[in-house]
Design an enzyme around this catalytic site. Structure first.
Site, short mmCIF file in Angstrom:
data_model
loop_
_atom_site.label_atom_id
_atom_site.label_comp_id
_atom_site.label_asym_id
_atom_site.label_seq_id
_atom_site.Cartn_x
_atom_site.Cartn_y
_atom_site.Cartn_z
N PHE A 39 -10.71 6.52 1.16
CA PHE A 39 -11.12 6.06 -0.49
C PHE A 39 -11.14 4.87 -0.96
O PHE A 39 -10.09 4.26 -0.65
CB PHE A 39 -9.92 7.07 -1.16
CG PHE A 39 -10.31 7.16 -2.88
CD1 PHE A 39 -11.36 8.04 -3.18
CD2 PHE A 39 -9.84 6.15 -3.55
CE1 PHE A 39 -11.65 7.88 -4.45
CE2 PHE A 39 -10.33 6.38 -5.02
CZ PHE A 39 -11.19 7.01 -5.58
N ASP A 42 -8.33 -2.25 2.47
CA ASP A 42 -8.02 -1.85 1.41
C ASP A 42 -6.75 -1.40 1.12
O ASP A 42 -6.01 -0.25 1.74
CB ASP A 42 -8.78 -0.45 1.20
CG ASP A 42 -8.83 0.01 -0.19
OD1 ASP A 42 -7.69 -0.31 -0.86
OD2 ASP A 42 -9.49 0.93 -0.71
N LYS A 92 -3.49 -1.33 -8.17
CA LYS A 92 -2.49 -0.37 -8.64
C LYS A 92 -1.29 -1.11 -8.84
O LYS A 92 -0.95 -1.42 -9.99
CB LYS A 92 -2.40 0.73 -7.26
CG LYS A 92 -3.64 1.73 -7.56
CD LYS A 92 -3.33 3.13 -6.89
CE LYS A 92 -4.31 4.10 -6.95
NZ LYS A 92 -5.27 4.25 -5.79
C1 LIG Z 1 -6.91 4.28 -6.04
C2 LIG Z 1 -7.54 3.48 -4.87
C3 LIG Z 1 -8.83 2.77 -5.18
C4 LIG Z 1 -9.64 2.78 -6.50
O1 LIG Z 1 -8.86 1.85 -7.37
P1 LIG Z 1 -9.16 1.94 -9.00
O2 LIG Z 1 -8.23 1.11 -9.54
O3 LIG Z 1 -9.09 3.58 -9.54
O4 LIG Z 1 -10.56 1.41 -9.02
C5 LIG Z 1 -9.42 2.19 -4.03
N1 LIG Z 1 -8.76 2.25 -2.81
C6 LIG Z 1 -7.70 2.98 -2.69
C7 LIG Z 1 -7.14 2.97 -1.30
C8 LIG Z 1 -7.14 3.86 -3.80
O5 LIG Z 1 -6.00 4.33 -3.32
#
Ligand SMILES: *Cc1c(COP(=O)(O)O)cnc(C)c1O
Length: 404
Positions: free
Chosen positions: A140, A225, A254
């Site tokens: 994700f 990421d 986050k």
């Molecule tokens: C939550 C998340 C995202 C997206 O972040 P947003 O602030 O919602 O755009 C991207 N990568 C990972 C691994 C995430 O957990």
């Protein structure tokens, strides 16, 4: 509508785009690891706003930073720089491999910047044929069209017309198929150094090392990421430190803002120079309020005692979950690292993670799921032992009821 007029959950269905289906309660106040709803019911928060509220709710260092900056300067635009952004960038470079920082407002945007940088670098240095982005199934990376396409769930990216091209999805933890597929056309590999949304899946040491080696072999960039794993979540400031593998580009968000929206892309000077003036940007990126809060957050969570505390809390969670499971065997295993934990349901309980989330809510506990079979815990990194114990007691009551 007057400010003091009561609003409730039913208004959601009337005025909000229905891409979410929120719970019936409406929280109005949070302190530490506790939250209160409109009816003054109290909850223990093991969800932490999905790995965001790393210092709990309304931590004094965040409130102070926000209030102090609120009296000074809110916004300028990137036509000018500002002190909080410069200080935060300097600290992030001191704490990581990175030498350069780009600020965004979310994880998706930080990843968008990372992918655009990788593509631009490849075009500049090797030519337009080197455009393949490799990522992993169940991964994700956000909801912008590029990042959701790179993410490994077609259900999220299908149905919006033509997608950004040349994205390949491989299987996480399968080094051989990756090695067979990768070529000098590969521009970058984007991955989570511990899959979060996909079900709390840790990489094997051989896999993560192997990905780094394959990237080096094919002149491809490795993008981690760390939107969910970063900022102390796994017990290291960033998860890559604990894995002994350094990426070329790292994205985070986050917990970086502890509840205030901010994202960042971190990289080296060598790569960063390819995003020349005018090639990328963001109106709010580097906003003084966001950066002031994030600075206070990282000052706090980069303290050795806080990072050590995450490991201690992981153990308390693991011990507590094992005890519950001894009484009511519903979990096959507890996965993850630090305070990014997933309790995977056993055979008989397949598909029931959401039932547990709902039952926990009724007992006054907020948890998350990661897919249909994993109950996910991403609490504050400084949650008290008493709050962990109380939350686990409520979880046990919820499970006991379902178990009957
Ligand atoms: C939550 C998340 C995202 C997206 O972040 P947003 O602030 O919602 O755009 C991207 N990568 C990972 C691994 C995430 O957990």
């Amino acid at each position: 509508m007057a400010m003091d007029q009561k609003v409730g959950r039913e208004l959601f269905d009337e005025v909000m785009v229905p891409c979410y289906s929120p719970m019936q309660i409406v929280p109005v106040k949070g302190r530490g690891a506790r939250v209160w709803d409109q009816d003054d019911r109290e909850y223990v928060d093991f969800a932490g706003g999905i790995a965001v509220s790393c210092l709990g709710h309304c931590h004094p260092v965040m409130v102070d930073a926000l209030k102090t900056q609120a009296d000074k300067l809110w916004h300028l635009s990137n036509v000018m720089t500002n002190e909080p952004a410069l200080r935060l960038a300097k600290k992030l470079t001191e704490l990581t491999f990175a030498e350069k920082v780009f600020f965004a407002n979310s994880g998706g945007e930080a990843n968008e910047a990372a992918l655009k940088l990788a593509r631009r670098y490849a075009v500049d240095k090797f030519g337009p044929e080197k455009s393949e982005i490799i990522s992993f199934k169940q991964g994700f990376h956000g909801r912008t069209f590029f990042t959701v396409t790179v993410g490994g769930q077609a259900a999220y990216s299908d149905g919006f017309g033509p997608k950004p091209g040349d994205v390949t999805h491989m299987v996480y933890n399968e080094l051989e198929t990756l090695a067979e597929h990768m070529s000098d056309r590969t521009c970058a590999v984007m991955m989570e150094p511990l899959q979060g949304e996909g079900g709390i899946i840790s990489p094997t040491p051989e896999f993560i090392q192997g990905v780094r080696e394959l990237c080096d072999k094919h002149n491809a960039l490795l993008i981690f990421d760390e939107v969910q794993t970063g900022n102390g979540r796994t017990g290291d400031f960033f998860a890559y430190e604990g894995l002994g593998v350094t990426p070329d580009i790292l994205s985070t968000a986050k917990s970086l803002g502890g509840g205030f929206p901010i994202g960042a892309m971190l990289t080296t000077t060598e790569l960063a120079k390819h995003l020349k003036v005018g090639t990328h940007g963001s109106t709010y990126g580097g906003n003084p309020l966001a950066c002031a809060v994030a600075e206070a957050v990282i000052d706090e969570i980069s303290k050795p005692e806080v990072l050590e505390g995450v490991k201690q809390r992981e153990q308390w969670f693991r011990d507590g979950l094992a005890k519950i499971n001894a009484k009511y065997p519903i979990f096959a295993e507890v996965r993850g690292k630090g305070l990014l934990l997933g309790a995977a349901l056993n055979e008989e309980w397949q598909g029931r993670a959401r039932d547990i989330l709902v039952a926990a809510g009724e007992e006054g506990l907020m948890v998350l799921v990661a897919g249909a079979n994993v109950v996910r815990f991403t609490p504050s990194l400084v949650i008290d032992k008493a709050d962990i114990d109380e939350g686990l007691a409520r979880l046990e009551r919820a499970i006991a009821k379902l178990y009957q």
